[in-house]
Design a protein around this motif. Structure first.
Motif, PDB file in Angstrom:
ATOM      1  N   LYS A 206       0.829  -1.216   0.000  1.00  0.00           N
ATOM      2  CA  LYS A 206       0.000   0.000   0.000  1.00  0.00           C
ATOM      3  C   LYS A 206       0.860   1.260   0.000  1.00  0.00           C
ATOM      4  O   LYS A 206       0.528   2.250  -0.660  1.00  0.00           O
ATOM      5  CB  LYS A 206      -0.931   0.016   1.213  1.00  0.00           C
ATOM      6  N   HIS A 226      -6.303   0.587  -6.637  1.00  0.00           N
ATOM      7  CA  HIS A 226      -6.615  -0.534  -5.736  1.00  0.00           C
ATOM      8  C   HIS A 226      -7.557  -1.490  -6.478  1.00  0.00           C
ATOM      9  O   HIS A 226      -8.736  -1.570  -6.173  1.00  0.00           O
ATOM     10  CB  HIS A 226      -7.286   0.033  -4.474  1.00  0.00           C
ATOM     11  N   SER A 248     -11.166  -2.467   0.745  1.00  0.00           N
ATOM     12  CA  SER A 248     -10.538  -3.575   1.459  1.00  0.00           C
ATOM     13  C   SER A 248     -11.575  -4.554   1.994  1.00  0.00           C
ATOM     14  O   SER A 248     -12.599  -4.141   2.550  1.00  0.00           O
ATOM     15  CB  SER A 248      -9.711  -3.017   2.619  1.00  0.00           C
ATOM     16  N   LYS A 252     -12.209  -8.399  -3.843  1.00  0.00           N
ATOM     17  CA  LYS A 252     -11.302  -8.421  -5.000  1.00  0.00           C
ATOM     18  C   LYS A 252     -10.668  -9.797  -5.186  1.00  0.00           C
ATOM     19  O   LYS A 252     -10.683 -10.347  -6.290  1.00  0.00           O
ATOM     20  CB  LYS A 252     -10.191  -7.360  -4.844  1.00  0.00           C
ATOM     21  N   ASP A 277      -5.162  -7.157  -6.059  1.00  0.00           N
ATOM     22  CA  ASP A 277      -5.214  -6.016  -5.138  1.00  0.00           C
ATOM     23  C   ASP A 277      -4.766  -4.699  -5.768  1.00  0.00           C
ATOM     24  O   ASP A 277      -5.322  -3.661  -5.449  1.00  0.00           O
ATOM     25  CB  ASP A 277      -4.336  -6.312  -3.911  1.00  0.00           C
TER      26      ASP A 277
END
Ligand code: GTP
Ligand code: SPV
Ligand code: MN
Length: 593
Positions: A206, A226, A248, A252, A277
């Motif tokens: 990230k 993302h 999040s 995904k 991701d």
């Protein structure tokens, strides 16, 4: 290891500050990794699992106060506050270096500093960007070896250049009050201290591949998002690619690895995973958008992963995997988590390291879980049964459709299509989703999460919207943009749509729309499928009426949303582009018409 003076002088400086007993360079070799695994097992940092059932797999438990990303303690440190924007936390770079410098000072005394040279994307490819992470955690080293491409070839590719991301991580005291995840996009620097958890410490993920990369991408004319990337292979062998941004723990990994329902499988359709991701996306020479997955592995949510929901993910974790904060099954030295199967182990240790009696488990009380709700597996992409043959293609894959999606019990329909790139960027900007256990804080609260990037944009959110709009002007042949919601609930709070593999039915409508093969109904929010165009063959319990319900656009609740969006745009501040306000006004007018 290297003669690069930028690398060496920086390491000297960090060494002087953190004062490790020794420095070990990570070379990417299996022999070194094996020695580190053995060392981590000897200190209790990791537990080796059953070699027959889970070869080369390990279990790690983090500190109880250190189980997720900490958005409140994540900072973007630009010299001007307004460049970080209102949505990010900001600290003055000088002040931040000083503050964290005190926390780092002497923090590696008696410890080893590992130097991890890593690449995001294929080493030497045009997409590749390099980083070096300094850390005092073997767990971080072993995770980075799975999640990124690590080793001497990175240093060779870097050569004498100073163009790399400088990451410093120290566990220090794992003190929540002094935990900081700080980004200095103007200095290509990331400083993380007092955490040992995933997104806080695997700095390639990230911190670099989203926050720093989004900043670089804005300056260079590309996008760091993302997003998962998947390929749908048609019976004739042609493959079309979709990228999708969900917040999040909103699906995904599951979508990226989906198994087609029998109806499609029988005809020869296949789905391939390119990434789960992060996507780095550029305009290709052919005028289309091309995406690569810069990662090398998956840091996936364990709970809920099972033979039915995501067999591909489960099989990926059967070897060479690090499990974090799951249940340790002492009966056969394996692992377990809520939603793996209906047989919780009788003799087990929970994620906190305590003896765990599954009979005390109460679904309504998360504190009785054996595995933490944000427990994860770190697994190698090449071990995934459905990994795409394009996974390692440095050119990436051409994107036909971009899909946004959130966790919305109401309001957002199963699927709708935007009317243009600009309108699609607007649809992304107004995304909302219920919060999950992936970040510290309340779970289940609806918040606006533009493009699923709220926690990950390394600069002002209004400028980020402007970057999306600008990209639209430089892509000759842009993908179509859609929005999905797998999470609508009925009056009893149950999900109406079966989700998981059956999400392919929605993807097929999306791809048909991209090719102009199917009509749609225009509504105030965009194009919605004609009810009969969502294929429900072989779907038990789902009727045409179910689809009708899932596709309804309730004007009253959308008008409520419009008010919420206005407040959110005001919060983002004065850099929200006028075009977004125009889109919002037009949406409101259509809803009121
Ligand atoms: P990050 O790794 O945190 O970025 O998350 P992710 O978006 O990859 O999330 P993931 O696929 O791991 O999904 C997390 C949770 O969503 C799990 O509890 C899944 O069971 C659930 N989930 C995923 N897809 C679906 C779906 O189609 N329907 C329903 N109801 N739940 C889903
Ligand atoms: C997320 O929270 O979106 C993740 C997990 O993918 S972490 O790497 O911890 O950020
Ligand atoms: Mn994520």
């Amino acid at each position: 290891m290297t003669n690069n003076k930028f690398v060496l002088s920086w390491i000297e400086e960090m060494k002087a500050m953190t004062q490790p007993d020794k420095i070990v360079w990570i070379d990417g070799s299996e022999a070194q990794a094996e020695a580190l695994r053995a060392e981590a097992c000897s200190t209790g940092e990791m537990i080796k699992l059953n070699e027959e059932l889970l070869p080369n797999c390990y279990l790690h438990r983090t500190a109880v106060n250190d189980v997720a990303r900490v958005e409140g303690r994540t900072f973007i440190c630009t010299s001007k506050k307004e460049d970080a924007g209102n949505i990010n936390n900001w600290m003055d770079p000088k002040e931040c270096y000083e503050k964290l410098g005190k926390l780092y000072r002497g923090s590696m005394k008696g410890r080893t500093m590992y130097v991890i040279p890593y690449s995001m994307s294929i080493v030497g490819s045009p997409f590749a960007k390099y980083g070096i992470e300094l850390t005092d955690s073997i767990y971080v080293v072993l995770n980075m070896l799975i999640m990124t491409r690590v080793g001497n070839d990175v240093l060779e590719a870097l050569g004498d250049s100073g163009d790399f991301i400088k990451g410093l991580h120290a566990r220090a005291d794992i003190d929540e009050e002094n935990r900081y995840i700080c980004h200095f996009p103007e200095d290509n620097t990331i400083w993380s201290v007092n955490s040992g958890y995933g997104g806080n410490v695997l700095l390639g993920k990230k911190c670099f591949a989203l926050r720093i990369a989004s900043y670089i991408g804005r300056n260079e004319g590309w996008m760091a998002e993302h997003m998962l990337i998947l390929g749908v292979e048609y019976p004739d062998g042609e493959t079309k690619y979709i990228s999708a941004a969900f917040p999040s723990a909103c699906g995904k990994t599951n979508l990226a690895m989906l198994i087609p329902p029998e109806f499609y499988a029988k005809k020869g359709y296949k789905v391939w995973c390119v990434g789960d991701d992060i996507a780095w996306i550029r305009v290709g020479e052919d005028g289309r958008l091309w995406a690569v997955n810069p990662e090398n592995g998956f840091f996936g949510v364990a709970p809920g992963t099972n033979e039915q929901s995501n067999p591909n993910a489960l099989h990926t974790t059967m070897k060479d995997t690090i499990f974090t904060n799951v249940v340790h099954n002492l009966e056969n030295n394996t692992v377990w988590w809520e939603g793996l199967d209906k047989n919780p182990p009788a003799n087990a240790i929970d994620w906190k390291g305590n003896k765990w009696d599954y009979r005390t488990y109460n679904k309504a009380d998360k504190s009785t879980c054996g595995a933490h709700p944000n427990s994860r597996f770190t697994a190698m992409a090449i071990n995934c049964p459905c990994i795409s043959k394009e996974f390692s293609n440095p050119a990436g894959v051409p994107i036909s459709a971009i899909v946004f999606g959130g966790r919305r019990a109401k309001t957002a329909p199963l699927v709708y299509q935007s009317t243009s790139w600009q309108n699609g960027a607007f649809v992304g900007s107004i995304m909302a989703s219920e919060t999950t256990a992936a970040a510290a804080g309340a779970v289940g609260v609806v918040r606006r999460d533009p493009m699923a990037m709220r926690p990950f944009v390394g600069y002002d959110m209004g400028d980020y919207f402007a970057h999306w709009l600008k990209m639209g002007t430089i892509i000759p042949n842009p993908p179509k943009i859609f929005h999905v919601n797998w999470f609508r609930t009925d009056d009893n709070g149950n999900f109406i749509w079966p989700g998981f593999g059956d999400n392919m039915r929605v993807l097929m409508w999306i791809l048909d729309r991209c090719e102009g093969k199917v009509d749609a109904k225009i509504t105030p929010i965009g194009y919605v499928p004609n009810v009969e165009d969502i294929n429900i063959e072989g779907l038990e319990g789902v009727t045409v009426d179910t689809i009708k319900e899932l596709l309804t656009v309730d004007k009253a609740s959308w008008l409520e949303d419009v008010e919420n969006i206005k407040a959110f745009y005001a919060q983002v501040g004065d850099r929200v582009p006028q075009a977004m306000y125009d889109e919002l006004a037009a949406l409101e007018a259509r809803l009121k018409a």
